[in-house]
Design a protein around this motif. Structure first.
Motif, PDB file in Angstrom:
ATOM      1  N   SER A   3       0.819  -1.210   0.000  1.00 44.36           N
ATOM      2  CA  SER A   3       0.000   0.000   0.000  1.00 44.36           C
ATOM      3  C   SER A   3       0.855   1.264   0.000  1.00 44.36           C
ATOM      4  N   GLU A   4       2.075   1.173   0.541  1.00 44.36           N
ATOM      5  CA  GLU A   4       2.967   2.337   0.528  1.00 44.36           C
ATOM      6  C   GLU A   4       3.519   2.622  -0.859  1.00 44.36           C
ATOM      7  N   LEU A   5       3.540   1.621  -1.729  1.00 45.15           N
ATOM      8  CA  LEU A   5       4.076   1.775  -3.075  1.00 45.15           C
ATOM      9  C   LEU A   5       2.976   2.204  -4.035  1.00 45.15           C
ATOM     10  N   ASP A   6       2.315   3.286  -3.676  1.00 40.61           N
ATOM     11  CA  ASP A   6       1.177   3.775  -4.455  1.00 40.61           C
ATOM     12  C   ASP A   6       1.552   4.867  -5.448  1.00 40.61           C
ATOM     13  N   GLY A   7       2.845   5.141  -5.589  1.00 37.61           N
ATOM     14  CA  GLY A   7       3.278   6.168  -6.529  1.00 37.61           C
ATOM     15  C   GLY A   7       3.477   7.529  -5.902  1.00 37.61           C
ATOM     16  N   SER A   8       3.073   7.704  -4.667  1.00 42.82           N
ATOM     17  CA  SER A   8       3.282   9.001  -4.027  1.00 42.82           C
ATOM     18  C   SER A   8       4.654   9.026  -3.364  1.00 42.82           C
ATOM     19  N   TRP A   9       5.330  10.135  -3.491  1.00 41.23           N
ATOM     20  CA  TRP A   9       6.674  10.274  -2.932  1.00 41.23           C
ATOM     21  C   TRP A   9       6.652  10.105  -1.418  1.00 41.23           C
ATOM     22  N   SER A  10       5.719  10.732  -0.744  1.00 38.45           N
ATOM     23  CA  SER A  10       5.721  10.710   0.719  1.00 38.45           C
ATOM     24  C   SER A  10       5.540   9.307   1.280  1.00 38.45           C
ATOM     25  N   ASN A  11       4.753   8.478   0.617  1.00 37.16           N
ATOM     26  CA  ASN A  11       4.551   7.119   1.121  1.00 37.16           C
ATOM     27  C   ASN A  11       5.813   6.269   1.002  1.00 37.16           C
ATOM     28  N   HIS A  12       6.363   6.157  -0.199  1.00 36.66           N
ATOM     29  CA  HIS A  12       7.488   5.235  -0.355  1.00 36.66           C
ATOM     30  C   HIS A  12       8.821   5.816   0.101  1.00 36.66           C
ATOM     31  N   SER A  13       8.989   7.129   0.094  1.00 33.49           N
ATOM     32  CA  SER A  13      10.262   7.718   0.505  1.00 33.49           C
ATOM     33  C   SER A  13      10.255   8.223   1.941  1.00 33.49           C
TER      34      SER A  13
END
Length: 119
Positions: A3-13
């Motif tokens: 779910s963190e790998l949704d394309g948003s910078w804040s989630n995955h980084s």
């Protein structure tokens, strides 16, 4: 974790990295902020890029320029400087901290010179 790998910078980084560092502290090394952000995202921090005073970057791997805060002409709440000022000529001749840091990375031939020499 997917779910963190949704394309948003804040989630995955940001959020995922934080969670992993908390869940697996023995596997994750967290660098201090100055390793990547020696220039704070404040008006004073951005002013230091255009100052003639040297920046303290001895413990930094990179420098985040926060260009989204000052690059456009219209964006004057953080800096009076803007992206149109950042030319090869500026970077080659200016005594600002930004120019001194960028100069070693510039190509030997100035692109402006190349354009002038083209028939």
């Amino acid at each position: 974790m997917a779910s963190e790998l949704d394309g948003s910078w804040s989630n995955h980084s940001g959020f995922l990295a934080q969670r992993l560092s908390e869940e697996r502290p023995q596997s994750v090394h967290v660098e201090p902020e100055e390793s990547f952000f020696p220039v704070p995202s404040t008006p004073a921090g951005l002013a230091s890029l255009f100052s003639v005073e040297p920046l303290s970057i001895g413990s930094s791997y990179s420098i985040h320029l926060w260009e989204h805060l000052w690059w456009r002409h219209e964006r004057t709440d953080f800096s009076q400087h803007h992206g149109d000022e950042i030319t090869f000529a500026f970077l080659r001749r200016s005594t600002t901290a930004l120019a001194r840091l960028a100069r070693p990375c510039l190509p030997e031939l100035d692109v402006d010179d190349l354009i002038r020499r083209t028939p």
